[in-house]
Scaffold this active site. Structure first.
Site, PDB file in Angstrom:
ATOM      1  N   ALA A  26      33.517  73.374   1.587  1.00  0.00           N
ATOM      2  CA  ALA A  26      34.605  72.666   2.282  1.00  0.00           C
ATOM      3  C   ALA A  26      35.330  71.781   1.291  1.00  0.00           C
ATOM      4  CB  ALA A  26      34.054  71.781   3.404  1.00  0.00           C
ATOM      5  N   SER A  54      30.311  67.824  11.156  1.00  0.00           N
ATOM      6  CA  SER A  54      30.306  66.464  10.600  1.00  0.00           C
ATOM      7  C   SER A  54      30.500  65.404  11.681  1.00  0.00           C
ATOM      8  CB  SER A  54      31.450  66.361   9.589  1.00  0.00           C
ATOM      9  OG  SER A  54      31.721  65.014   9.283  1.00  0.00           O
ATOM     10  N   GLU A  69      32.372  63.081  11.308  1.00  0.00           N
ATOM     11  CA  GLU A  69      33.802  62.747  11.303  1.00  0.00           C
ATOM     12  C   GLU A  69      34.503  63.348  12.523  1.00  0.00           C
ATOM     13  OE1 GLU A  69      36.069  60.893   9.106  1.00  0.00           O
ATOM     14  OE2 GLU A  69      34.104  59.972   8.914  1.00  0.00           O
ATOM     15  N   TYR A 105      40.679  66.333   7.791  1.00  0.00           N
ATOM     16  CA  TYR A 105      39.306  66.829   7.564  1.00  0.00           C
ATOM     17  C   TYR A 105      38.558  66.919   8.898  1.00  0.00           C
ATOM     18  CZ  TYR A 105      34.339  66.740   6.342  1.00  0.00           C
ATOM     19  OH  TYR A 105      32.999  67.019   6.265  1.00  0.00           O
ATOM     20  N   ASN A 143      26.749  60.847   7.585  1.00  0.00           N
ATOM     21  CA  ASN A 143      26.835  60.698   6.123  1.00  0.00           C
ATOM     22  C   ASN A 143      25.448  60.777   5.473  1.00  0.00           C
ATOM     23  OD1 ASN A 143      29.084  59.327   7.467  1.00  0.00           O
ATOM     24  ND2 ASN A 143      29.759  58.777   5.402  1.00  0.00           N
ATOM     25  N   ARG A 150      42.715  53.923   4.547  1.00  0.00           N
ATOM     26  CA  ARG A 150      43.107  55.227   5.095  1.00  0.00           C
ATOM     27  C   ARG A 150      44.150  55.073   6.199  1.00  0.00           C
ATOM     28  NH1 ARG A 150      37.078  58.057   4.686  1.00  0.00           N
ATOM     29  NH2 ARG A 150      37.024  57.700   2.433  1.00  0.00           N
ATOM     30  N   GLU A 155      41.349  54.989  10.314  1.00  0.00           N
ATOM     31  CA  GLU A 155      39.952  54.777   9.894  1.00  0.00           C
ATOM     32  C   GLU A 155      38.990  55.179  11.010  1.00  0.00           C
ATOM     33  OE1 GLU A 155      37.377  54.754   7.916  1.00  0.00           O
ATOM     34  OE2 GLU A 155      37.932  53.021   6.680  1.00  0.00           O
TER      35      GLU A 155
HETATM   36  P1  NAP Z   1      30.606  68.547  -1.606  1.00  0.00           P
HETATM   37  O1  NAP Z   1      29.620  67.957  -2.561  1.00  0.00           O
HETATM   38  O2  NAP Z   1      31.996  68.028  -1.576  1.00  0.00           O
HETATM   39  O3  NAP Z   1      30.647  70.132  -1.867  1.00  0.00           O
HETATM   40  C1  NAP Z   1      31.658  70.936  -1.316  1.00  0.00           C
HETATM   41  C2  NAP Z   1      31.474  72.354  -1.824  1.00  0.00           C
HETATM   42  O4  NAP Z   1      32.491  73.184  -1.270  1.00  0.00           O
HETATM   43  C3  NAP Z   1      31.573  72.495  -3.342  1.00  0.00           C
HETATM   44  O5  NAP Z   1      30.572  73.372  -3.780  1.00  0.00           O
HETATM   45  C4  NAP Z   1      32.941  73.128  -3.531  1.00  0.00           C
HETATM   46  O6  NAP Z   1      33.072  73.917  -4.683  1.00  0.00           O
HETATM   47  C5  NAP Z   1      32.987  74.023  -2.299  1.00  0.00           C
HETATM   48  N1  NAP Z   1      34.353  74.504  -2.022  1.00  0.00           N
HETATM   49  C6  NAP Z   1      35.498  73.771  -1.939  1.00  0.00           C
HETATM   50  N2  NAP Z   1      36.549  74.593  -1.725  1.00  0.00           N
HETATM   51  C7  NAP Z   1      36.053  75.856  -1.661  1.00  0.00           C
HETATM   52  C8  NAP Z   1      36.640  77.132  -1.476  1.00  0.00           C
HETATM   53  N3  NAP Z   1      37.973  77.275  -1.312  1.00  0.00           N
HETATM   54  N4  NAP Z   1      35.849  78.218  -1.486  1.00  0.00           N
HETATM   55  C9  NAP Z   1      34.505  78.101  -1.675  1.00  0.00           C
HETATM   56  N5  NAP Z   1      33.884  76.918  -1.865  1.00  0.00           N
HETATM   57  C10 NAP Z   1      34.653  75.807  -1.857  1.00  0.00           C
HETATM   58  O7  NAP Z   1      30.023  68.446  -0.114  1.00  0.00           O
HETATM   59  P2  NAP Z   1      28.541  68.092   0.402  1.00  0.00           P
HETATM   60  O8  NAP Z   1      28.413  66.611   0.498  1.00  0.00           O
HETATM   61  O9  NAP Z   1      27.542  68.889  -0.369  1.00  0.00           O
HETATM   62  O10 NAP Z   1      28.631  68.616   1.901  1.00  0.00           O
HETATM   63  C11 NAP Z   1      28.328  69.977   2.227  1.00  0.00           C
HETATM   64  C12 NAP Z   1      29.027  70.344   3.521  1.00  0.00           C
HETATM   65  O11 NAP Z   1      28.609  69.461   4.558  1.00  0.00           O
HETATM   66  C13 NAP Z   1      30.559  70.224   3.504  1.00  0.00           C
HETATM   67  O12 NAP Z   1      31.062  71.224   4.346  1.00  0.00           O
HETATM   68  C14 NAP Z   1      30.836  68.877   4.104  1.00  0.00           C
HETATM   69  O13 NAP Z   1      32.122  68.852   4.684  1.00  0.00           O
HETATM   70  C15 NAP Z   1      29.732  68.807   5.135  1.00  0.00           C
HETATM   71  N6  NAP Z   1      29.276  67.466   5.485  1.00  0.00           N
HETATM   72  C16 NAP Z   1      28.889  66.588   4.523  1.00  0.00           C
HETATM   73  C17 NAP Z   1      28.377  65.350   4.864  1.00  0.00           C
HETATM   74  C18 NAP Z   1      27.906  64.369   3.825  1.00  0.00           C
HETATM   75  O14 NAP Z   1      27.740  63.194   4.156  1.00  0.00           O
HETATM   76  N7  NAP Z   1      27.623  64.809   2.605  1.00  0.00           N
HETATM   77  C19 NAP Z   1      28.252  65.010   6.227  1.00  0.00           C
HETATM   78  C20 NAP Z   1      28.648  65.940   7.183  1.00  0.00           C
HETATM   79  C21 NAP Z   1      29.134  67.186   6.815  1.00  0.00           C
HETATM   80  P3  NAP Z   1      33.761  73.342  -6.072  1.00  0.00           P
HETATM   81  O15 NAP Z   1      32.663  72.564  -6.749  1.00  0.00           O
HETATM   82  O16 NAP Z   1      34.133  74.586  -6.791  1.00  0.00           O
HETATM   83  O17 NAP Z   1      34.900  72.478  -5.647  1.00  0.00           O
HETATM   84  O1  F7E Z   2      33.795  56.678   3.038  1.00  0.00           O
HETATM   85  C1  F7E Z   2      35.133  53.228   3.270  1.00  0.00           C
HETATM   86  C2  F7E Z   2      35.966  54.363   3.836  1.00  0.00           C
HETATM   87  O2  F7E Z   2      34.478  58.495   1.485  1.00  0.00           O
HETATM   88  C3  F7E Z   2      32.912  55.916   3.831  1.00  0.00           C
HETATM   89  C4  F7E Z   2      32.077  62.850   3.697  1.00  0.00           C
HETATM   90  O3  F7E Z   2      30.890  63.386   3.164  1.00  0.00           O
HETATM   91  O4  F7E Z   2      30.868  61.617   5.363  1.00  0.00           O
HETATM   92  C5  F7E Z   2      31.792  61.497   4.306  1.00  0.00           C
HETATM   93  O5  F7E Z   2      33.027  60.952   4.788  1.00  0.00           O
HETATM   94  C6  F7E Z   2      33.614  54.660   4.312  1.00  0.00           C
HETATM   95  C7  F7E Z   2      35.011  54.891   4.908  1.00  0.00           C
HETATM   96  O6  F7E Z   2      32.783  58.957   3.347  1.00  0.00           O
HETATM   97  C8  F7E Z   2      36.129  52.773  -0.173  1.00  0.00           C
HETATM   98  O7  F7E Z   2      37.214  53.875   4.345  1.00  0.00           O
HETATM   99  C9  F7E Z   2      35.866  51.522   1.575  1.00  0.00           C
HETATM  100  O8  F7E Z   2      35.132  54.126   6.066  1.00  0.00           O
HETATM  101  O9  F7E Z   2      32.102  57.661   1.402  1.00  0.00           O
HETATM  102  P1  F7E Z   2      33.295  57.974   2.214  1.00  0.00           P
HETATM  103  P2  F7E Z   2      33.369  59.393   4.764  1.00  0.00           P
HETATM  104  O10 F7E Z   2      34.819  59.257   4.832  1.00  0.00           O
HETATM  105  O11 F7E Z   2      32.547  58.690   5.807  1.00  0.00           O
HETATM  106  C10 F7E Z   2      31.288  62.471   6.445  1.00  0.00           C
HETATM  107  C11 F7E Z   2      30.181  62.518   7.474  1.00  0.00           C
HETATM  108  C12 F7E Z   2      31.752  63.785   5.988  1.00  0.00           C
HETATM  109  O12 F7E Z   2      31.634  64.781   6.690  1.00  0.00           O
HETATM  110  C13 F7E Z   2      32.614  63.815   4.765  1.00  0.00           C
HETATM  111  O13 F7E Z   2      32.652  65.117   4.192  1.00  0.00           O
HETATM  112  O14 F7E Z   2      33.817  53.787   3.198  1.00  0.00           O
HETATM  113  N1  F7E Z   2      35.552  52.807   1.929  1.00  0.00           N
HETATM  114  N2  F7E Z   2      36.218  51.492   0.281  1.00  0.00           N
HETATM  115  C14 F7E Z   2      35.707  53.595   0.865  1.00  0.00           C
HETATM  116  N3  F7E Z   2      35.519  54.922   0.731  1.00  0.00           N
HETATM  117  C15 F7E Z   2      35.741  55.460  -0.510  1.00  0.00           C
HETATM  118  N4  F7E Z   2      35.529  56.775  -0.691  1.00  0.00           N
HETATM  119  N5  F7E Z   2      36.176  54.686  -1.557  1.00  0.00           N
HETATM  120  C16 F7E Z   2      36.392  53.332  -1.443  1.00  0.00           C
HETATM  121  O15 F7E Z   2      36.751  52.669  -2.394  1.00  0.00           O
END
Ligand code: NAP
Ligand code: F7E
Length: 333
Positions: free
Chosen positions: A80, A127, A129, A151, A180, A281, A284
């Protein structure tokens, strides 16, 4: 042993999930996109047992080829565009990858598996989100979805499409609504890693301040190593379903700064942190806190690593990385 195909292999979760599946004896295949992907070397070094297949979520033909090559029993769709802030800047691309990419994978599985569709199990990375402007506290599987970013909207599409393939074709398709989750492998664009790296650099005298956005937002932060276990558990169930995966605790970004600075012995971080509207953002998500009781009761899953331990682990890892980097720079003739 079964074959698994993981999209998003270069990401945080792709690496942890690969390690888990390899330790269970799976043959693991990972989809990697782009010509000369800069993360390929890191993946080959970190999880040498994974076999890489070229492909892109936007290219359905490449996904069908990936199915042919890997003959998967389990497919984990983790790929993603996952950075929420970036999704406003590239809303169409985010929709193409994070929303339509899910449909492309589901349809590839259906076309490729044909009459053997019931042999394949599918996991979608949904997610928290999707809850966005939350309609219930804590959030559970039945909470009304109200996404607040391109997203989040894309993830809602993928979530309902996964349910639709389950209901239309009887596919074993499960959706994990993960809150997260973080680790030393988290991308530097996300707030936990941005803070852990900056705090480590401040401690080593390499940086003076951190520039942040909204410090009041609250998140339910867990450890990625725990969360990939839940993904695997979902695909081992006799019936596919949707599960919230969370700790049930919430902390603000200020709490995150408290925990990270405490790890280097600093109680008052006000002199090190500056806020800049550039990191705010357009809309938010103020408060996320999940109710993981269904995952506990049905999957037997519970998180092992708590918030303070997680942030201390990340700061410690970044202290090691930044120390090594600083040494390499001084060693350079
Ligand atoms: P991540 O570190 O951002 O990894 C995203 C992966 O998607 C990378 O391997 C990236 O490849 C690949 N990707 C992006 N565009 C692509 C495309 N067009 N075709 C094929 N692959 C592509 O994310 P993560 O934290 O491991 O999360 C894994 C999944 O869980 C994601 O779908 C994310 O949205 C979801 N999620 C994450 C969280 C969290 O807190 N981490 C929470 C809820 C859901 P490149 O390296 O080549 O860019
Ligand atoms: O932000 C605040 C920001 O970018 C968390 C992704 O893995 O989890 C992730 O999404 C919070 C937000 O994660 C900064 O405004 C303040 O409220 O670490 P984040 P996210 O947006 O919660 C969900 C579950 C996913 O699915 C997503 O893929 O932190 N914040 N100051 C900041 N955030 C960032 N990045 N940078 C700042 O300086």
């Amino acid at each position: 042993m079964p074959n698994a195909l993981i999209t998003g292999i270069t990401g945080q979760d792709g690496l942890y999930l690969s390690e888990l599946l390899l330790s269970k004896g799976y043959d693991v295949y990972g989809l990697i996109r782009g010509q000369n992907n800069p993360k390929e070397r890191m993946v080959r070094r970190t999880v040498p047992g994974v076999k890489l297949i070229a492909g892109d979520l936007m290219d359905m033909a490449s996904l069908i080829r990936a199915m042919d090559t890997s003959s998967p029993d389990e497919i984990y769709n983790l790929g993603a565009i996952s950075y929420v802030a970036y999704s406003w800047q590239q809303a169409k691309l985010t929709s193409d990858v994070t929303a339509m990419g899910v449909l492309n994978v589901l349809e590839s599985v259906r076309v490729w598996a044909g009459a053997d569709l019931d042999r394949v199990r599918f996991y979608q990375a949904s997610s928290s989100e999707m809850f966005g402007k939350v309609q219930e506290v804590p959030q559970r599987e039945t909470t009304l979805l109200w996404p607040r970013s391109p997203y989040g909207v894309s993830k809602v599409f993928g979530h309902y499409m996964t349910i639709n393939y389950r209901e239309s074709y009887g596919m074993h398709a499960s959706s994990g609504i993960l809150f997260n989750h973080e680790s030393p492998r988290r991308g530097h664009e996300f707030v936990t890693r941005k803070v852990s790296q900056a705090v480590a650099r401040i401690s080593l005298g390499l940086q003076d301040e951190i520039v942040m956005g909204n410090l009041d937002a609250k998140r339910d932060w867990g450890y990625a190593g725990d969360y990939v276990e839940a993904m695997w558990l979902m695909l081992q169930q006799p019936t596919a379903d949707d599960y919230v995966i969370a700790t049930g605790d919430t902390h603000s970004v200020s709490d995150l700064l408290d925990a990270a600075f405490a790890a280097i012995g600093v109680d008052d971080w006000s002199g090190y942190v500056r806020q800049d509207p550039a990191f705010m953002r357009p809309a938010e998500v103020d408060l996320l806190i999940g109710d993981p009781s269904k995952a506990r009761d049905v999957l037997g899953w519970k998180p092992a690593v708590g918030f303070n331990e997680l942030i201390a682990m990340m700061v410690e890892s970044d202290l090691e990385i930044e120390t090594r980097r600083a040494r390499r720079l001084t060693d350079t003739p």
